[in-house]
Write an enzyme that holds these catalytic residues in place. Structure first.
Site, PDB file in Angstrom:
ATOM      1  N   ASP A  12      19.198 -30.076  -2.111  1.00 38.04           N
ATOM      2  CA  ASP A  12      20.138 -30.865  -3.411  1.00 38.04           C
ATOM      3  C   ASP A  12      20.780 -29.837  -3.713  1.00 38.04           C
ATOM      4  OD1 ASP A  12      18.005 -29.368  -4.396  1.00 38.04           O
ATOM      5  OD2 ASP A  12      16.594 -30.514  -6.187  1.00 38.04           O
ATOM      6  N   GLU A  13      21.020 -28.701  -3.868  1.00 38.33           N
ATOM      7  CA  GLU A  13      22.178 -28.357  -4.447  1.00 38.33           C
ATOM      8  C   GLU A  13      23.346 -27.896  -4.027  1.00 38.33           C
ATOM      9  OE1 GLU A  13      20.806 -23.878  -5.236  1.00 38.33           O
ATOM     10  OE2 GLU A  13      18.525 -24.594  -4.571  1.00 38.33           O
TER      11      GLU A  13
ATOM     12  N   ASP B 119      22.833 -29.204  -9.494  1.00 37.75           N
ATOM     13  CA  ASP B 119      21.799 -29.491  -8.282  1.00 37.75           C
ATOM     14  C   ASP B 119      20.639 -30.376  -9.153  1.00 37.75           C
ATOM     15  OD1 ASP B 119      19.084 -26.778  -7.897  1.00 37.75           O
ATOM     16  OD2 ASP B 119      18.219 -28.728  -8.732  1.00 37.75           O
TER      17      ASP B 119
END
Ligand code: TTP
Ligand code: MG
Length: 401
Positions: free
Chosen positions: A103-104, A8
């Site tokens: 974003d992960e 992340d």
């Protein structure tokens, strides 16, 4: 035994802004909009978090807590671009990659040969992300997804935590129960009212007692609290819908503004569909009135489309039927397309005309790719520009001023 990484990015939106403008590094930076606006914090740098600022906090409050912070409107296209680069790097380490957002992602690295230790591999991935994108990633390593995710979060910022097999339950036990993915405000409140404050207490709760309160359907949550999660890392299929929405700075009854906003959204969604090589059959309009009553109306056409104009025409019909004769101030407007099919599926009596329009739309896309979305204005989006000029945020997710 599986080995799963959860990766992340730290303060994602903010970090992208800092990569694009290094002057912002090391400063309290908040992406979400102008502090005098009605929006909320989307992402706060760790410097701003020291003042108590966090995601979803109203911007006005963030301003009070951290008056020196730099407030930015944000640039969604850039975030998508950085997200692609991030996912591409991860994809080099395993085909079993499941994005959990921009974003992960989970990465199943089981069986990865010649990797050295998992820690070494994680450091290598972090280093590549830093070198090639300028962003900082936190990694959690565990034998199952939920523990890997909690571990990536627990180490932030610039974290790297490996939970050894057999240690899962102990690792989770002391953490507040809301650190467990799936425990939102509501569940957290119920659990705390039962005297359950930590993940360990949830794990230790009698199965029967838990089930009587939450039902069989939630049994997985208690298993997660025990560090047990058999779910596989699944390469995600593509999105089932795409949408755009905006909250107006001031509630509006001006149908010209509503129409122009919908035209703008239709053009954005059309371009995105063409990029994806998809067409959509369903167009859904969302309106939130000043009193927060929210209505959604959808229209499913017989044929799928990826043309700006077809999407816009459906949106207009929906708008007219939703507004009726009464004028009520509108606070938020949104547009969604769904029910996708491949772009090659198009069957139409008006094929030639559609092909011509599609070519035109594609030509517009190309110019916009090169010179920015504002390079070509249609009559409708000009209306937006005329009303708001250049004060309008570049990102359609954020409110026009
Ligand atoms: P997060 O990973 O939750 O947050 P973050 O990356 O900013 O910070 P960190 O991971 O270090 O705690 O979300 C990723 C991005 O998603 C975030 O940068 C902004 C966006 N986002 C929103 O737009 N709205 C939200 O409510 C949240 C939580 C995030
Ligand atoms: Mg993040």
């Amino acid at each position: 035994m599986r080995t799963i990484f959860h990766v992340d990015l730290d303060a994602f939106f903010v970090t992208v802004e800092q990569v694009l403008n290094p002057d912002l590094r090391g400063k309290p930076v908040i992406v979400g909009g102008r502090p005098e606006g009605r929006g909320v914090v989307a992402s706060a740098s760790y410097e701003a978090r020291k003042f108590g600022v966090h995601a979803a906090m109203p911007l006005a409050k963030a301003k009070r807590l951290c008056p020196r912070a730099v407030f930015l409107v944000g640039n969604y296209h850039r975030y998508v671009e950085f997200s692609h680069r991030f996912m591409q790097i991860l994809g080099d380490y395993s085909p079993s990659l499941e994005p959990g957002g921009l974003d992960e992602a989970y990465l199943d690295v089981t069986g990865c040969q010649d990797c050295g230790s998992w820690r070494t591999l994680a450091l290598k991935i972090k280093e590549r992300i830093r070198k090639e994108t300028g962003m900082v990633a936190s990694v959690g390593i565990a034998a199952c997804k939920v523990v890997a995710k909690v571990a990536s979060d627990a180490g932030k910022p610039d974290g790297l935590i490996e939970v050894m097999p057999g240690q899962e339950r102990d690792f989770l036990a002391a953490m507040p129960v809301n650190k467990l993915p799936g425990v939102g405000d509501k569940t957290g409140k119920v659990l705390r009212s039962m005297g359950i404050d930590t993940i360990g207490q949830l794990a230790d709760m009698q199965d029967g007692l838990f089930k009587s309160r939450f039902g069989d359907g939630m049994a997985w949550l208690q298993q997660h609290a025990r560090g047990i999660d058999g779910s596989a890392v699944e390469a995600r299929g593509e999105a089932k819908s795409i949408s755009r929405e905006t909250t107006f700075e001031k509630d509006t009854v001006d149908t010209a503004v509503l129409k122009a906003t919908l035209r703008y959204f239709a053009e954005k969604l059309g371009a995105e569909l063409r990029d994806m090589g998809r067409m959509a059959r369903t167009v859904t309009l969302k309106l939130r009135y000043a009193d927060f009553e929210t209505v959604s109306r959808g229209f499913t056409a017989r044929e799928a489309t990826n043309l700006d104009d077809a999407i816009f025409q459906s949106a207009m019909r929906l708008l007219e039927s939703a507004l009726g004769k009464k004028y009520r101030p509108v606070r938020l407007i949104g547009l969604e397309v769904s029910n996708f099919s491949g772009a090659e599926m198009q069957l139409s009596l008006f094929n030639a005309e559609i092909k011509r329009l599609e070519k035109l739309d594609r030509a517009i896309d190309m110019v916009r790719d090169k010179y920015g979305f504002d390079a070509i204005q249609t009559g409708y989006t000009l209306e937006l520009k005329r009303k708001y000029g250049d004060k309008r945020g570049k990102d359609e997710k954020l409110p026009p001023v």
